[in-house]
Design an enzyme around this catalytic site. Structure first.
Site: not given
Ligand code: PGA
Length: 253
Positions: A9, A11, A97, A99, A169, A175, A215
């Site tokens: 991903n 983003k 997601h 976000e 998640e 993140g 992460s």
């Molecule tokens: P990350 O993000 O691996 O940077 O924690 C995962 C995601 O949001 O899909």
């Protein structure tokens, strides 16, 4: 046997030349994708033609979208539909997601409509769920995630649900560098599978790939993916580093 999936991903990251460099680096890394495995690249929408061209002809590698609208066409300025993605050959779409839920107020009901739109385009929703830190600290993560799944997916038929990929998640792990322990991941993945088993039966639930996200990196992927109900990962930050993501693909079961 259900599919094992490493999904990147990206983003809202990278310029087009950086995207091109990363795709070239990725393809040059030493990674192996077995018959039961897939590598999926959810790149920014405008880089989809580039990624499609770069990854063309490779087995079990797919380009994905990070979002879509719930309608197939119409007066929705700035939006892109699942049908439009399908016309480009893009058959995987990340939905819900955290976000998007947080910054764009996407509700369970809207995500139910988007899921229908993706399935109607004969594509695969990669449906995200997961709890915020306060819910985890209160020990209510199972019921929180169960409600997300019920509200957005339980109207689907058994045949449709087998076409959905789930990405669990925990928001507190995205993140942040904080990963759920492999035991925590297994516990809630098994719970998610049991939720589907109760609704659709064990045989159907056993076909659903459930990815872990938050992460994931080369150093922890093998341990997390080795859990019986973890079928790969949805990877943000580490997917922007070719050698990291290649190692994550190689960590799939
Ligand atoms: P990350 O993000 O691996 O940077 O924690 C995962 C995601 O949001 O899909």
């Amino acid at each position: 046997m259900r599919k094992q999936i490493a999904a990147a991903n990206w983003k809202m990251n990278l310029s087009i030349s950086e995207a091109e460099t990363l795709l070239d680096q990725l393809m040059a890394t030493d990674h192996h994708i077995a018959a039961n495995q897939e590598a999926i690249y959810a790149v920014p929408a405008i880089y989809i033609p580039l990624a499609t061209q770069k990854l063309a002809g490779r087995q079990n590698i797919y380009v994905a979208a990070q979002n879509c609208h719930s309608k197939s066409s119409g007066a929705y300025t700035g939006e892109i539909s699942a049908t439009m993605y399908a016309s480009l050959g893009v058959k995987h779409i990340v939905l819900g997601h955290s976000e998007r839920r947080e910054y764009f107020n996407e509700s369970d009901a809207f995500l139910a409509e988007k899921t229908d739109a993706v399935l109607a385009a004969a594509s695969t929703p990669i449906f995200c769920c997961g709890e915020p830190l306060a819910i985890r600290e209160a020990g209510n993560q199972n019921s929180y995630v169960e409600t997300q799944l019920k509200n957005s997916l339980f109207h689907l038929t058994a045949e449709q649900i087998t076409k959905v990929v789930i990405a669990y998640e925990p928001i507190w792990a995205i993140g942040t560098g904080k990963t759920a322990s492999s035991e925590q991941a297994q516990e809630i993945h098994a719970y998610i599978r049991s939720v589907f088993a109760t609704k659709y039966g064990q045989a159907i639930a056993d076909q659903i790939s459930i990815l872990y996200g938050g992460s994931v990196k080369a150093a922890n992927a093998k341990e997390i993916f080795s859990q019986p109900d973890v079928d790969g990962g949805l990877v943000g930050g580490a997917s922007l580093i070719a050698t990291e993501f290649a190692a994550i693909i190689n960590a799939l079961k």
